[in-house]
Write an enzyme that holds these catalytic residues in place. Structure first.
Site, PDB file in Angstrom:
ATOM      1  CG  ASP A  69      25.095  26.706  -0.589  1.00 50.70           C
ATOM      2  OD1 ASP A  69      26.176  26.119  -0.705  1.00 50.70           O
ATOM      3  OD2 ASP A  69      23.997  26.131  -0.483  1.00 50.70           O
TER       4      ASP A  69
HETATM    5  C1  BGC Z   1      28.495  22.662   1.218  1.00 50.77           C
HETATM    6  C2  BGC Z   1      27.524  23.006   0.145  1.00 50.77           C
HETATM    7  C3  BGC Z   1      26.136  22.930   0.697  1.00 50.77           C
HETATM    8  C4  BGC Z   1      26.027  23.811   1.940  1.00 50.77           C
HETATM    9  C5  BGC Z   1      24.655  23.780   2.548  1.00 50.77           C
HETATM   10  C6  BGC Z   1      28.286  23.543   2.414  1.00 50.77           C
HETATM   11  O1  BGC Z   1      29.141  23.179   3.428  1.00 50.77           O
HETATM   12  O2  BGC Z   1      29.794  22.760   0.717  1.00 50.77           O
HETATM   13  O3  BGC Z   1      27.674  22.146  -0.957  1.00 50.77           O
HETATM   14  O4  BGC Z   1      25.238  23.372  -0.254  1.00 50.77           O
HETATM   15  O5  BGC Z   1      26.972  23.431   2.878  1.00 50.77           O
HETATM   16  O6  BGC Z   1      24.421  22.690   3.334  1.00 50.77           O
HETATM   17  C1  NOJ Z   2      24.695  21.946  -2.406  1.00 52.96           C
HETATM   18  C2  NOJ Z   2      23.419  22.650  -2.091  1.00 52.96           C
HETATM   19  O1  NOJ Z   2      22.408  21.718  -1.836  1.00 52.96           O
HETATM   20  C3  NOJ Z   2      22.987  23.561  -3.188  1.00 52.96           C
HETATM   21  O2  NOJ Z   2      21.874  24.308  -2.782  1.00 52.96           O
HETATM   22  C4  NOJ Z   2      24.120  24.444  -3.625  1.00 52.96           C
HETATM   23  O3  NOJ Z   2      23.665  25.194  -4.703  1.00 52.96           O
HETATM   24  C5  NOJ Z   2      25.334  23.649  -3.998  1.00 52.96           C
HETATM   25  N1  NOJ Z   2      25.697  22.821  -2.913  1.00 52.96           N
HETATM   26  C6  NOJ Z   2      26.498  24.513  -4.447  1.00 52.96           C
HETATM   27  O4  NOJ Z   2      27.100  25.148  -3.397  1.00 52.96           O
END
Ligand code: BGC
Ligand code: NOJ
Length: 811
Positions: A484
């Site tokens: 994401d």
């Molecule tokens: C993080 C992700 C996380 C997303 C949603 C981002 O800043 O790097 O790992 O899933 O935030 O909270």
């Molecule tokens: C953490 C998030 O909780 C998850 O939804 C996402 O897929 C991963 N980061 C990878 O970005």
């Protein structure tokens, strides 16, 4: 190399031998409704169900010193003040040990011949943190001991508690009756719950007002009441309510004394809130406290908890000849799966509990490692998740655990979300054979007036992808897919703007190869569920949809040596050899090969060879390489992180098991195991470098380009737990629940020649013995059940429920 602890496999405990671990090494107590995070120094906090809305004790993230605040027991031994967990007083201890076990934590500290042992647990079936504190005089002289307990209450809503001081400082209220302290802030208005903190002995004094206990300008490390050995008997009124008991007693040489402390959460029916004007109804608290008055009661609750975990962990148990793998698969990985199931990404030492609730994608994946443990809870969860789906198949990205309502602020538009629901439901049906879930009526967006069957939800999920394809026939990414931080439709140049909610560039063309892998991978299961539901026509259409997608991938998703990651908003390639940075990404290699795409064409093998060549490092497989060295407006947050951290070239542990599973699809046992080992906590050699707990997975380990290569962050709450258990138990060891029974399809490393396994499945217990002579590749698998060979390694679901002997030979 400095060591901070070791595994005690027989006790199923991780033993921490010094308190100054590189970061707090924590445990989760509780597995139903009441939870406590407890660190190896006694730090942490408690909450009921929802870490944001019903926070019981206060915790300060981002604080110095770190990990300040917890359930503390201060000891004043003839003027010498210390705490058994070292923090917060940090007096030098003569002995220290912390043992994190399954749902409990023991901390032992010793100083000047006085030993303090605390055992904390959240008993099964109780909404309370229960701690037994034992003091033993190991010296030759009698000791006058004074103990001060301490917790700081949170004013329930943890978000307000840490921001809205103009109000908070005037709302705090308590009641004190004997040895019980009641925290009842806001009870006079809309709350029907309170907290109680009590000890099973008469007290010499108490405190409930923080400033009175600590003294102005003093911290947790030097409470005035403790140093002066005198409770103030303060009654909180506004400011910050706390709970502290003082116990004074003499211990003869060799003598010991125990106390049981209960920190509980209690609710009253609306019409029975008070027993007199402003006096709270204490009946539920009295009932709770009566359950933990004696050592015998405490011991029984402790045994019950152990029994609960014995039961859960007897469902899958392996003896592989590799103790590091065994302890992870049998104990710690499954334990972490329970925690991620309960917490999603809400409350850890890296997740504040006031941010994200339950994630649609996160929770659906967490189920993959939890399904076998308590399928009935998994079923409930699936229904909750599906109820946050919209009519068009898209879904709220998150929902709040307490209300189960979708989160408006974040909304929807993450185009991988809908498909995860099919993965989850398929895994449930495979584990249980329970098809009734498909006919369960489930609302859209929690609106009962538009409820449809679960199967209809799955249909909308599947068709959402079909109906949202881009110029190459590949799935549109929307706001983002699993990664994401790859925000292809968010061109954010504004500081502070949220990458999670901004979609300011409606390209309509950005496509995801990752989602194409999910789609192909889930198609057969979807078709099977359709057939079971009586939707023959829909089932018949699936192979066509699947094939179209595979063709689109082979035509537009292959880069020559590996699969592309995406097409961006300009239609440019992401994750291609043509790119200067971010040339190859792990996710499409993992998910497309898992789905079987490009196996015939030799692409799959090439893709995994490229993973080894370009992404593999000592600490695992990096998410992509080379990392982005500047901010790319068209890629978003992925390029916000400095090279080597998080999604920008870190080892993002969650997707490593996809490579394990992909290697298993191609039959490479040695290679699958090699990847498994690299991120597996019990193989860590440098605990100082690794930083986080060496008994659970962390979300991320800094990648080769980072200055702190090998340093982990974001332990505990990560999809890594579920996916790694899935990869180890199903991909490597090959015990796969399937619609028609239990499939045995191992892909073992060469050194694992003799494996014994127990699996409970749909009423039977399978005692499985595997003899492996395949030399690190998959080999031919022959399965014999109770003396009879079974076809295709599948033990049919209609076998009589009993204990069965299963002999597996692999050549
Ligand atoms: C993080 C992700 C996380 C997303 C949603 C981002 O800043 O790097 O790992 O899933 O935030 O909270
Ligand atoms: C953490 C998030 O909780 C998850 O939804 C996402 O897929 C991963 N980061 C990878 O970005």
């Amino acid at each position: 190399m400095e060591q901070y602890g070791y595994f005690d496999d027989a006790a199923r405990e991780y033993v921490i031998t010094r308190p100054d671990t590189p970061s707090p090494w924590i445990n989760y107590l509780g597995c139903e409704a009441f939870f406590t995070l407890m660190s190896n120094t006694g730090g942490g906090y408690s909450f009921y169900k929802d870490a944001r809305m019903l926070r019981i004790t206060r915790y300060r993230y981002n604080n110095v010193p770190t990990d300040a605040g917890g359930q503390y027991f201060y000891i004043n031994d003839g003027g010498s003040v210390w705490t058994p967990g070292w923090m917060p007083v940090r007096a030098k201890l003569d002995a220290y040990e912390c043992r994190h076990g399954l749902g409990y934590t023991r901390i032992m500290g010793e100083k000047d011949g006085l030993q303090a042992r605390q055992v904390s647990m959240v008993p099964f079936g109780s909404d309370a943190l229960v701690t037994r504190l034992t003091l033993e005089n190991k010296s030759a002289l009698a000791k006058d001991v004074s103990v001060f307990s301490f917790v700081e209450f949170c004013l329930w809503n943890a978000q307000d508690d840490s921001t809205n001081f103009q109000r908070n400082f005037s709302t705090g209220e308590v009641e004190i009756v004997g040895s019980a302290i009641y925290h009842k802030t806001e009870y006079r208005e809309r709350r029907n719950h309170y907290a109680v903190y009590a000890v099973n002995a008469p007290v010499q004094g108490f405190d409930t007002d923080r400033e009175s206990f600590l003294g102005a300008y003093r911290g947790f490390d030097s409470p005035a009441a403790v140093f002066e050995n005198l409770s103030r008997n303060s009654v909180a009124s506004g400011w910050s309510p706390v709970g502290s008991h003082n116990l004074k007693f003499t211990l003869a040489p060799g003598e010991s004394k125990s106390f049981i402390f209960v920190l509980g959460y209690c609710e009253n029916p609306q019409d029975q809130k008070f027993t007199a004007q402003d006096v709270i109804n204490k009946a539920p608290a009295e009932k709770l406290l009566a359950m933990f008055r004696t050592d015998a009661q405490f011991d029984r609750a402790f045994d019950d908890l152990a029994g609960y975990w014995d039961g859960l962990l007897s469902i899958y148990n392996v003896s592989s000849g590799d103790e590091k793998l065994d302890r992870m698969v049998n104990v710690w990985n499954q334990y972490q799966c329970m925690v991620t199931f309960n917490m999603s990404r809400s409350a850890s030492y890296f997740e504040s509990g006031i941010g994200r609730g339950m994630g649609f994608r996160d929770s659906s994946q967490d189920l993959l490692g939890f399904m076998h443990l308590i399928p009935s809870r998994a079923r409930e969860r699936l229904i909750d998740i599906a109820a946050t789906q919209f009519k068009d198949g898209s879904a709220y990205h998150q929902y709040q655990p307490l209300t189960k309502r979708g989160n408006f602020e974040v909304g929807s538009g993450f185009n991988d979300d809908p498909l995860w629901l099919i993965f989850g439901v398929a895994a449930y049906v495979k584990e249980t054979g329970d098809l009734s879930i498909l006919s369960e009526s489930v609302p859209f967006d929690n609106d009962e007036s538009v409820a449809e069957s679960m199967m209809e939800h799955l249909r909308r999920s599947y068709h959402y992808t079909i109906d949202h394809r881009g110029p190459h026939g590949l799935p549109l990414i929307g706001r983002a897919d699993w990664n994401d931080c790859l925000n292809l439709n968010c061109f954010s140049a504004t500081p502070g703007e949220s990458f999670q909610t901004t979609a300011n560039f409606e390209s309509g063309v950005a496509e995801s190869l990752f989602i194409s892998g999910m789609f192909v991978g889930v198609s057969d299961d979807y078709a099977r569920l359709c057939r079971e539901f009586g939707w023959q026509e829909e089932a018949d259409a699936v192979p066509g949809f699947k094939q179209d997608m595979e063709q689109a991938v082979l035509k537009h998703g292959w880069d020559g040596e590996w699969f592309l990651r995406a097409y961006d908003a300009y239609g440019h390639k992401v994750g291609s050899n043509e790119c200067d940075e971010g040339k190859i990404y792990i996710e499409p290699q993992g998910f497309l090969v898992m789905a079987g795409v490009g196996v015939k064409e030799g692409y799959a093998q090439k893709a995994l060879d490229s993973v080894r060549k370009h992404l593999l490092s000592e600490h695992g497989v990096a998410i992509h390489t080379p990392p982005y060295t500047r901010y790319h407006l068209e890629l978003g947050e992925i390029s916000s992180y400095p090279p080597g951290y998080k999604e920008n070239g870190g080892i993002f542990c969650h997707n490593n098991p996809w490579i394990v599973l992909a290697e298993a699809v191609l039959g490479h046992g040695d290679r699958a195991f090699d990847i498994y080992r690299r991120t597996c906590p019990s193989y860590i050699t440098d605990q100082k470098l690794h930083h986080t707990e060496p008994y659970v997975y962390s979300q991320m380990v800094a990648g080769p380009y980072a200055p702190r290569f090998g340093q982990a962050k974001n332990s505990w709450l990560t999809g890594t737990a579920a996916w790694t258990f899935f990869a180890a138990s199903q991909g490597i060891l090959g015990i796969e629940p399937d619609f028609d029974g239990l499939k045995i399809d191992p892909c073992l490393p060469a050194f694992m020649t003799d494996v014994a396994l127990t699996r409970k499945f749909r009423g039977s217990t399978y005692r499985i013995r595997m003899q492996n002579k395949a030399g690190g590749e998959k080999g031919r698998v022959k399965v014999v059940v109770d003396g009879c060979a079974v076809e295709g390694g599948l033990i049919p679901a209609d076998i009589a429920p009993a204990e069965h002997e299963v002999c597996v030979t692999i050549e």
